[in-house]
Design an enzyme around this catalytic site. Structure first.
Site, mmCIF file in Angstrom:
data_model
loop_
_atom_site.group_PDB
_atom_site.id
_atom_site.type_symbol
_atom_site.label_atom_id
_atom_site.label_comp_id
_atom_site.label_asym_id
_atom_site.label_seq_id
_atom_site.Cartn_x
_atom_site.Cartn_y
_atom_site.Cartn_z
ATOM 1 N N TYR A 128 14.033 30.608 8.537
ATOM 2 C CA TYR A 128 12.749 31.150 9.008
ATOM 3 C C TYR A 128 12.742 31.219 10.531
ATOM 4 C CZ TYR A 128 10.872 30.732 4.318
ATOM 5 O OH TYR A 128 10.650 30.883 2.980
ATOM 6 N N LYS B 31 0.842 -1.204 0.000
ATOM 7 C CA LYS B 31 0.000 0.000 0.000
ATOM 8 C C LYS B 31 0.873 1.248 0.000
ATOM 9 C CE LYS B 31 -0.227 -0.581 4.987
ATOM 10 N NZ LYS B 31 -0.939 -1.229 6.072
HETATM 11 C C1 LIG Z 1 -0.231 -2.098 6.771
HETATM 12 C C2 LIG Z 1 -0.816 -3.353 7.243
HETATM 13 C C3 LIG Z 1 0.011 -4.440 7.594
HETATM 14 C C4 LIG Z 1 1.511 -4.360 7.606
HETATM 15 O O1 LIG Z 1 1.954 -3.785 8.808
HETATM 16 P P1 LIG Z 1 3.508 -3.591 9.096
HETATM 17 O O2 LIG Z 1 3.542 -3.098 10.477
HETATM 18 O O3 LIG Z 1 3.989 -2.591 8.110
HETATM 19 O O4 LIG Z 1 4.156 -4.907 8.911
HETATM 20 C C5 LIG Z 1 -0.612 -5.632 7.926
HETATM 21 N N1 LIG Z 1 -1.954 -5.749 7.948
HETATM 22 C C6 LIG Z 1 -2.764 -4.731 7.640
HETATM 23 C C7 LIG Z 1 -4.231 -4.927 7.683
HETATM 24 C C8 LIG Z 1 -2.231 -3.501 7.290
HETATM 25 O O5 LIG Z 1 -3.039 -2.496 6.986
#
Ligand SMILES: *Cc1c(COP(=O)(O)O)cnc(C)c1O
Length: 371
Positions: A264, A40
Site C-alpha cells: 500500500y 487483566k
Molecule cells: C496493571 C496494573 C499493575 C501491574 O503493572 P505492571 O507494570 O504490568 O507490573 C499494578 N497495579 C495496577 C493497579 C494495575 O492496574
C-alpha cells in the site's frame, strides 16, 4: 491447544519462563508478602487459562483484573481465591460483581455508598479496596483531602454489609527511571495511610518496576504484571525471562527486478534485483503497522528487514542476503532464532509503544501455543 505445525502464524508461550519470573518476584518480596498477579486483559494477551496454573508457582494470594467480565471468567475457570477488579466499574455492574464474589476498588464516597446498598440488596458481603490517588490522577481518593473524606469513609466502611479489605496506590513513572516522583507518591501514600482513622486492610503499592527497583516498598502485597510476561521494566541486570515468541510462515517467494514497488502506498521500491519473502502475519494479527519499512524479522537465524507497509494479513521481508529460504519456513518476529534474538521490548521500541500494548494487541487470530 492449537497445533502450530498447521498454523500460518502463532504466539508461543514459555510457561517455564513465566514460572521463573513469578519466582523472581517471590524471592524479591519474601514469603510474608502477598502476591496479586495482574491477569487483566486476558493475562496481557497470553490467555488467562494458559497461565493460571503456572502462576501458582508463587502461591498468589489472589488475582487482579480490570473488569467484572474478566473476574467472572476466572470464577468460571474455578478460581476461588480473591479477585480484585482494579479499574473503576459502572454502578450497573455492582450486582454482577457481588454475585461472583469479586472485590472492587473504590475512588469516592458515593461509590462506597452504592456498594453498601448493592451488598445489602444482594444479601452478600461486599469486599473493597480503597484507591488513593497520589499523582496518577485517573482514579482514587485524593491524598490531599484525606481530612475531608477519611472520617466519612470510616463510618461508611463500618457497615456490616461491607469489608474494607485493602488500601493502595499506583505509581505513574516507576518504570521510567524510578526516581523522585515515585518516592513522592510513596511518601504521600504513607502520610495518607497515617491519617486514615482505622485499619484499611492490606496496603499495597508496587507494580513490576517498583518490585524490582524498590522491594522495600512491598508493604503487605504487590501487584506484578508485565515482568511476569517477559516485559522489561528498565532495570539493567534484572531482565525477565522472555515468555512470548511470535512466529509466522513464509507463504510466498518473489524475485523482483529493480524499481518494483511494494505494498500500500508503494512506500518501498527495490533498489536492484531482490528476493522477497511474504510472511503470513499482519496488523490483523496485532503486528504493529509502525514496523513497516523499519522492523526486522529473523529467518534462518539472520536479521532481515520488513519492507513496505504492514498489511492486514501479510508483510514482506527482503531476503536477498539469504540462500535456501523455502515456502513454509518459519520467521521469528519476536523471540530467538539461532544466535539472534528480537526482544519484545525491541519491537515495542521500534513501534514507538510499550511492551504492554504489543502483548495485549495480539489478536485472537493467532493461536497461543504452549511450549
Ligand atoms: C496493571 C496494573 C499493575 C501491574 O503493572 P505492571 O507494570 O504490568 O507490573 C499494578 N497495579 C495496577 C493497579 C494495575 O492496574
Amino acid at each position: 491447544m492449537a497445533n502450530h505445525l498447521l498454523s500460518r502464524s502463532w504466539v508461543e508461550i514459555s510457561l517455564d519462563s513465566l514460572s521463573k519470573n513469578v519466582l523472581v518476584v517471590r524471592e524479591l518480596v519474601g514469603n510474608d508478602c502477598r502476591i496479586i498477579p495482574m491477569i487483566k486483559a486476558d493475562a496481557y494477551g497470553l490467555g488467562v487459562d494458559n497461565v493460571l496454573t503456572s502462576l501458582e508457582a508463587c502461591n498468589p494470594w489472589g488475582f487482579g483484573v480490570a473488569t467484572v467480565a474478566e473476574g467472572c471468567h476466572l470464577r468460571d475457570l474455578g478460581v476461588d481465591k480473591p479477585i480484585v477488579v482494579f479499574s473503576p466499574i459502572p454502578y450497573q455492574s455492582y450486582r454482577e460483581a457481588l454475585a461472583a464474589d469479586l472485590t472492587i476498588t473504590l475512588s469516592s464516597l458515593e461509590s462506597l455508598e452504592r456498594w453498601v446498598c448493592a451488598s445489602k440488596e444482594s444479601k452478600t458481603c461486599g469486599r473493597f479496596h480503597v484507591e488513593i490517588d497520589t499523582g496518577m490522577g485517573r482514579a482514587g481518593f485524593d491524598w490531599n483531602t484525606v481530612d475531608y473524606w477519611g472520617e466519612k469513609l470510616r463510618v461508611l466502611a463500618n457497615r456490616d454489609q461491607v469489608v474494607w479489605e485493602g488500601t493502595y496506590t499506583h505509581f505513574h513513572s516507576s518504570d521510567t527511571g524510578f526516581g523522585a516522583s515515585t518516592e513522592v507518591q510513596y511518601e504521600r501514600f504513607s502520610r495518607t495511610r497515617g491519617k486514615l482513622p482505622q485499619d484499611g486492610g492490606m496496603y499495597h503499592v508496587c507494580n513490576s518496576a517498583a518490585i524490582l527497583v524498590k522491594p522495600s516498598f512491598s508493604a503487605d502485597a504487590v501487584r506484578p504484571g508485565i515482568f511476569i510476561y517477559g516485559g522489561n521494566v528498565g532495570m539493567p541486570g534484572q531482565e525477565p525471562e522472555p515468555v512470548v515468541s511470535l512466529k509466522a510462515r513464509v507463504v510466498l517467494l518473489r524475485d523482483v527486478e529493480k524499481n518494483t514497488t511494494l505494498g500500500y502506498g508503494a512506500s518501498y521500491k527495490s533498489e536492484g534485483r531482490e528476493r522477497w519473502a511474504v510472511l503470513s502475519i499482519g496488523y490483523g494479527d496485532g503486528l504493529p503497522r509502525k514496523l513497516g519499512n523499519c522492523g526486522e524479522t529473523l529467518i534462518h537465524g539472520v536479521r532481515v528487514p520488513i519492507i513496505g507497509r504492514v498489511s492486514m494479513d501479510t508483510i514482506v521481508v527482503n531476503i536477498s542476503v539469504l540462500q535456501g529460504v523455502k515456502i513454509g519456513d518459519v520467521a521469528t518476529l519476536i523471540g530467538k532464532d539461532g544466535g539472534q534474538a528480537i526482544t519484545l521490548d525491541e519491537v515495542a521500541d521500534v513501534a514507538e509503544t510499550v511492551s504492554y500494548e504489543i502483548l495485549t494487541g495480539l489478536t485472537p487470530r493467532l493461536p497461543r501455543v504452549l511450549v
